[in-house]
Design a protein around this motif. Structure first.
Motif, PDB file in Angstrom:
ATOM      1  N   VAL B 303       0.752  -1.398  -0.026  1.00 42.91           N
ATOM      2  CA  VAL B 303       0.162   0.042  -0.027  1.00 42.91           C
ATOM      3  C   VAL B 303       1.023   1.281  -0.065  1.00 42.91           C
ATOM      4  O   VAL B 303       0.682   2.071  -0.570  1.00 42.91           O
ATOM      5  N   ALA B 304       2.113   1.283   0.795  1.00 46.36           N
ATOM      6  CA  ALA B 304       2.859   2.380   0.811  1.00 46.36           C
ATOM      7  C   ALA B 304       3.590   2.536  -0.434  1.00 46.36           C
ATOM      8  O   ALA B 304       3.502   3.437  -0.947  1.00 46.36           O
ATOM      9  N   GLN B 305       3.920   1.404  -1.322  1.00 48.09           N
ATOM     10  CA  GLN B 305       4.566   1.736  -2.678  1.00 48.09           C
ATOM     11  C   GLN B 305       3.392   2.046  -3.441  1.00 48.09           C
ATOM     12  O   GLN B 305       3.719   3.003  -4.360  1.00 48.09           O
ATOM     13  N   ARG B 306       2.385   1.753  -3.343  1.00 47.99           N
ATOM     14  CA  ARG B 306       1.108   2.276  -4.107  1.00 47.99           C
ATOM     15  C   ARG B 306       0.851   3.806  -4.010  1.00 47.99           C
ATOM     16  O   ARG B 306       0.711   4.546  -5.002  1.00 47.99           O
ATOM     17  N   LYS B 307       1.035   4.248  -2.658  1.00 50.57           N
ATOM     18  CA  LYS B 307       0.499   5.573  -2.375  1.00 50.57           C
ATOM     19  C   LYS B 307       1.705   6.418  -3.198  1.00 50.57           C
ATOM     20  O   LYS B 307       1.429   7.473  -3.595  1.00 50.57           O
ATOM     21  N   GLU B 308       3.042   5.924  -2.818  1.00 53.85           N
ATOM     22  CA  GLU B 308       4.269   6.655  -3.605  1.00 53.85           C
ATOM     23  C   GLU B 308       3.897   6.690  -5.039  1.00 53.85           C
ATOM     24  O   GLU B 308       4.371   7.880  -5.649  1.00 53.85           O
ATOM     25  N   LEU B 309       3.528   5.643  -5.592  1.00 54.87           N
ATOM     26  CA  LEU B 309       3.301   5.561  -7.136  1.00 54.87           C
ATOM     27  C   LEU B 309       2.264   6.565  -7.562  1.00 54.87           C
ATOM     28  O   LEU B 309       2.407   7.200  -8.329  1.00 54.87           O
ATOM     29  N   GLU B 310       1.361   6.565  -6.644  1.00 55.65           N
ATOM     30  CA  GLU B 310      -0.123   7.489  -6.967  1.00 55.65           C
ATOM     31  C   GLU B 310       0.691   8.938  -6.871  1.00 55.65           C
ATOM     32  O   GLU B 310       0.262   9.683  -7.723  1.00 55.65           O
ATOM     33  N   ILE B 311       1.457   9.354  -5.899  1.00 58.55           N
ATOM     34  CA  ILE B 311       2.007  10.829  -5.724  1.00 58.55           C
ATOM     35  C   ILE B 311       2.784  11.026  -6.828  1.00 58.55           C
ATOM     36  O   ILE B 311       2.635  12.249  -7.370  1.00 58.55           O
ATOM     37  N   LEU B 312       3.668  10.071  -7.229  1.00 60.67           N
ATOM     38  CA  LEU B 312       4.617  10.260  -8.359  1.00 60.67           C
ATOM     39  C   LEU B 312       3.892  10.567  -9.727  1.00 60.67           C
ATOM     40  O   LEU B 312       3.900  11.479 -10.631  1.00 60.67           O
ATOM     41  N   THR B 313       2.786   9.785  -9.939  1.00 63.09           N
ATOM     42  CA  THR B 313       1.631   9.672 -10.922  1.00 63.09           C
ATOM     43  C   THR B 313       1.006  11.192 -10.739  1.00 63.09           C
ATOM     44  O   THR B 313       1.150  11.738 -12.222  1.00 63.09           O
ATOM     45  N   GLY B 314       0.703  11.702  -9.855  1.00 67.93           N
ATOM     46  CA  GLY B 314       0.027  13.008  -9.911  1.00 67.93           C
ATOM     47  C   GLY B 314       0.956  14.005 -10.260  1.00 67.93           C
ATOM     48  O   GLY B 314       0.665  14.848 -10.900  1.00 67.93           O
ATOM     49  N   LYS B 315       1.959  13.802  -9.638  1.00 69.38           N
ATOM     50  CA  LYS B 315       3.249  15.005  -9.909  1.00 69.38           C
ATOM     51  C   LYS B 315       3.400  14.993 -11.532  1.00 69.38           C
ATOM     52  O   LYS B 315       3.533  16.033 -12.016  1.00 69.38           O
ATOM     53  N   LEU B 316       3.601  13.551 -11.919  1.00 71.32           N
ATOM     54  CA  LEU B 316       4.199  13.531 -13.536  1.00 71.32           C
ATOM     55  C   LEU B 316       2.572  13.976 -14.375  1.00 71.32           C
ATOM     56  O   LEU B 316       2.938  14.802 -15.477  1.00 71.32           O
ATOM     57  N   GLU B 317       1.556  13.833 -13.876  1.00 72.06           N
ATOM     58  CA  GLU B 317       0.356  14.365 -14.405  1.00 72.06           C
ATOM     59  C   GLU B 317       0.577  15.877 -14.475  1.00 72.06           C
ATOM     60  O   GLU B 317       0.226  16.611 -15.629  1.00 72.06           O
ATOM     61  N   LYS B 318       0.651  16.577 -13.341  1.00 73.06           N
ATOM     62  CA  LYS B 318       0.848  18.131 -13.279  1.00 73.06           C
ATOM     63  C   LYS B 318       1.923  18.504 -14.296  1.00 73.06           C
ATOM     64  O   LYS B 318       1.666  19.553 -15.092  1.00 73.06           O
ATOM     65  N   ALA B 319       3.150  17.787 -14.092  1.00 73.81           N
ATOM     66  CA  ALA B 319       4.240  18.333 -15.006  1.00 73.81           C
ATOM     67  C   ALA B 319       3.683  18.195 -16.517  1.00 73.81           C
ATOM     68  O   ALA B 319       3.934  19.011 -17.361  1.00 73.81           O
ATOM     69  N   ASN B 320       3.044  17.268 -16.842  1.00 73.53           N
ATOM     70  CA  ASN B 320       2.638  17.028 -18.305  1.00 73.53           C
ATOM     71  C   ASN B 320       1.475  17.979 -18.646  1.00 73.53           C
ATOM     72  O   ASN B 320       1.691  18.604 -19.744  1.00 73.53           O
ATOM     73  N   LYS B 321       0.788  18.418 -17.884  1.00 75.57           N
ATOM     74  CA  LYS B 321      -0.223  19.441 -18.048  1.00 75.57           C
ATOM     75  C   LYS B 321       0.390  20.892 -18.383  1.00 75.57           C
ATOM     76  O   LYS B 321       0.162  21.553 -19.172  1.00 75.57           O
ATOM     77  N   ARG B 322       1.694  20.793 -17.278  1.00 77.03           N
ATOM     78  CA  ARG B 322       2.139  22.163 -17.261  1.00 77.03           C
ATOM     79  C   ARG B 322       3.032  22.134 -18.755  1.00 77.03           C
ATOM     80  O   ARG B 322       2.951  23.349 -19.283  1.00 77.03           O
ATOM     81  N   LEU B 323       3.439  21.325 -19.219  1.00 72.64           N
ATOM     82  CA  LEU B 323       4.225  21.080 -20.364  1.00 72.64           C
ATOM     83  C   LEU B 323       3.393  21.307 -21.669  1.00 72.64           C
ATOM     84  O   LEU B 323       3.690  21.915 -22.603  1.00 72.64           O
TER      85      LEU B 323
END
Lengths: 118, 556
Positions: B303-323
């Motif tokens: 669950v901790a790994q999944r949460k970390e992955l979710e955070i990273l995905t969220g950040k990536l999604e944000k960066a992608n939108k910004r790009l």
């Protein structure tokens, strides 16, 4: 504002403490309550309650229901009324009541007075 | 004074003549209530509904403690003192249940007026608890106080339980009407749980004590059936926590499962009476605890790994939108700049052409050479500007296509003829071959198709220092393929993967041609795909030539 918000906490907790203190004082410290117990009864001269002495009902016993103030009976018999003769009568008692079985209301619970023995 | 027919309890709460189901019903329900209540409270102390659920579980546990005390102890004074709390605890359970449901549905506190109503309802219970209205005596023979309990007092706190059930039902119905689908499901679970708990707790207790008082039963043993309502209530709470993450508790299903299993196994102690049984139960309990701990740890890790992955995905999604935003801004800038450049370029090219044609008189050789350079450079610049504009149009979805039927091999042949002069200038051989079985008619935008072919052939000329360029037309099933095969600088497999990207150029491109925006192939492929075709690149490696295949569907 804070009192209004926490009014339940501020009132219930003191109420619990107060009630506990009063209850403790009444029931434990001054023992102000009545006790009832089964007194001895002779079916030949009294209308007794009758009950089984064991689960199989191999033996029956007779009793009256005595209600008396806790402190009064305790001063006569101590903690345990077993084998305390004074517990079976209401002599010299202000708050004492002996209840005999009433065949009209208690029906099968009574062992009626045996008239032949009188 | 002591109850003379009974003996002192063992281990504080154990009396051998008590019914076995008594411990099972009491300990299981109190264990569950304390586990769930504490867990919810510790995971969200600031939340009102969490605090109230904890308060209910505490009151219930205190009630169970007193009840077990009643069943096992024999001193009339302490028993009466404990007995005086029955009504208080039942009253508190009623009020806290109403309060809890309100906080759960509306996620806010009740008004001050409602709190005053709660206090008014509770006040008589507190005031009269130590009085004769509640308890006046004790039966030493039966070791209880049923016959000395005041009917009014007892009926009042039982009635309060019924009031709570009705009040809660009203709150649930009102809440259900305004709830979303997820909350509706939660309210059903919550409603069933708490109503069953209150119903069994209050009604069965009342009936059991009434029957005991009437002498139908020698004691109030029926009351333990009323306690199973709490178990059902806590199971519902468990489902709400695991399934709906209610009370802001991130309890995992394995944790709940382990607790439930431990409770189930531990409950066997209440009726196992042989040594072997106790040993086997202890071993089962230890093994269950061990397996449960391992399971919880591994799931927590996941669950901790999944949460970390979710955070990273969220950040990536944000960066992608910004790009994307930045890309759009860049395209807009390029589009505006290109439009601004096109007008002066048209003038430069026009006047250069007129000068070269002699419209302003004959030019000497040096000036002629200089003007030719101006004309060529401005032509290249115009092509670059056109590429930038095409990219902007493609990205904005503004590229317009005018479809018509035309013969592609003929078009290719004409283009090859037009460009051949440039190839010859560079010392290259440019030829066109056809191996078509069909006529080669396509339905596409002729202008865009010509632009694509110009781009591909010019590219080959640019990147082929010496040798040949062959344009080969052939068909396969429903497709026509135009291969532009050169003997140029070739491409590595990595370059083939990226060559159609924006601003992408082969690593070795600068060795032979320094000009080029890196947009030509990107634009060409986008246009080909928009017309139902494609462009693919093939090469055996650097220095081994390249093949660009332009495909379009044949018009049947």
């Amino acid at each position: 504002m804070n009192f209004k918000k926490k009014i339940l906490t501020y009132t219930i907790i003191p109420l619990i403490i107060f009630t506990a203190a009063v209850s403790y004082y009444r029931f434990v410290v001054i023992s102000d309550f009545m006790v009832s117990y089964e007194g001895e009864c002779d079916p030949e001269i009294e209308s007794c309650f009758v009950d089984c002495a064991d689960d199989e009902c191999s033996e029956e016993y007779y009793y009256t229901e005595i209600t008396r103030h806790h402190n009064e009976i305790e001063s006569l018999c101590g903690e345990d009324i077993t084998d305390c003769e004074a517990a079976n009568s209401c002599q010299e008692s202000e708050e004492c009541e002996i209840l005999y079985c009433d065949p009209e209301t208690d029906e099968d619970a009574c062992e009626e007075i045996n008239q032949d023995n009188l | 004074m002591i109850c003379y027919w009974y003996s002192e309890p063992l281990y504080f709460f154990y009396a051998p003549d008590n019914p076995e189901l008594l411990y099972y019903s009491h300990l299981t329900s109190v264990f569950l209530a304390l586990i769930v209540g504490s867990f919810v409270f510790l995971n969200g102390r600031h939340r009102l509904e969490n605090k109230l659920l904890f308060a209910i579980s505490l009151c219930y546990s205190a009630w169970i403690f007193i009840n077990l005390f009643m069943w096992t102890h024999i001193h009339s004074d302490t028993l009466l003192f404990m007995w005086s709390f029955y009504g208080i605890l039942q009253g508190l359970i009623s009020i806290f249940s109403i309060y809890f449901i309100y906080a759960f549905i509306y996620k806010k506190d009740v008004t001050f007026t409602v709190k005053l109503v709660f206090l008014a309802l509770l006040a008589p219970i507190f005031v009269f608890a130590p009085s004769n209205l509640h308890l006046s005596g004790f039966n030493l023979a039966w070791c209880d106080a049923f016959q000395f309990e005041g009917e009014i007092y007892k009926n009042y706190y039982t009635f309060l339980g019924l009031v709570a059930m009705g009040w809660i039902l009203t709150l649930l119905v009102k809440g259900y009407k305004i709830a979303d689908s997820a909350l509706k499901k939660q309210l059903i679970l919550m409603g069933v749980g708490i109503e069953l708990f209150l119903f069994s707790f209050f009604t069965i207790l009342f009936i059991a004590t009434e029957l005991a008082e009437m002498g139908v039963y020698s004691d109030s043993r029926l009351e333990y059936y009323g306690l199973f309502g709490m178990t059902i209530f806590m199971v519902m709470m468990g489902i709400l926590i695991v399934r709906f993450k209610s009370f802001s508790v991130a309890l995992l299903a394995p944790e709940a499962l382990t607790f439930a299993l431990l409770a189930l196994v531990a409950s066997q102690y209440t009726y196992v009476d042989t040594k072997t049984g106790v040993v086997l139960t202890s071993i089962t309990l230890a093994l269950t605890a061990l397996a449960g701990t391992i399971l919880i740890r591994s799931v927590r890790k996941e669950v901790a790994q999944r949460k970390e992955l979710e955070i990273l995905t969220g950040k990536l999604e944000k960066a992608n939108k910004r790009l994307k935003v930045l890309d759009k801004l860049k395209s807009e800038f390029v589009s505006i700049a290109s439009h601004q450049l096109r007008s002066p370029l048209t003038s430069i090219r026009g006047y250069a052409s007129m000068l070269l044609e002699g419209s302003y008189g004959k030019l000497n050789a040096d000036v002629q050479d200089a003007i030719e350079r101006i004309a060529e450079s401005s032509r290249m610049m115009a092509l670059s500007v056109e590429d930038y504009l095409n990219v902007s149009r493609i990205q904005a979805g503004n590229m317009k296509y005018e479809y018509s039927d035309f013969n592609l091999p003929d078009t290719v042949s004409h283009i090859v003829d037009d460009i051949r002069r440039d190839a010859i200038k560079k010392g290259l051989v440019l030829s066109f071959k056809s191996d078509l079985s069909a006529k080669g008619v396509v339905h596409a935008d002729k202008g865009k198709t010509m632009q694509i072919l110009h781009n591909l052939i010019n590219n080959s000329i640019k990147y082929t220092p010496k040798g040949t360029i062959t344009v080969f037309a052939h068909d396969s099933k429903k497709l026509i393929q135009i291969d532009v095969v050169d003997t140029g600088i070739g491409m590595s497999p990595e370059t083939i993967e990226t060559v159609f990207g924006k601003f992408e150029r082969a690593k070795n491109a600068n060795e032979v041609n320094v000009t080029g925006t890196g947009l030509g192939l990107y634009v060409a492929q986008k246009m080909a795909r928009e017309m139902g075709g494609d462009i693919q690149a093939f090469s055996d490696g650097e220095g081994k030539g390249s093949t660009f295949r332009f495909t379009l569907p044949l018009q049947m």
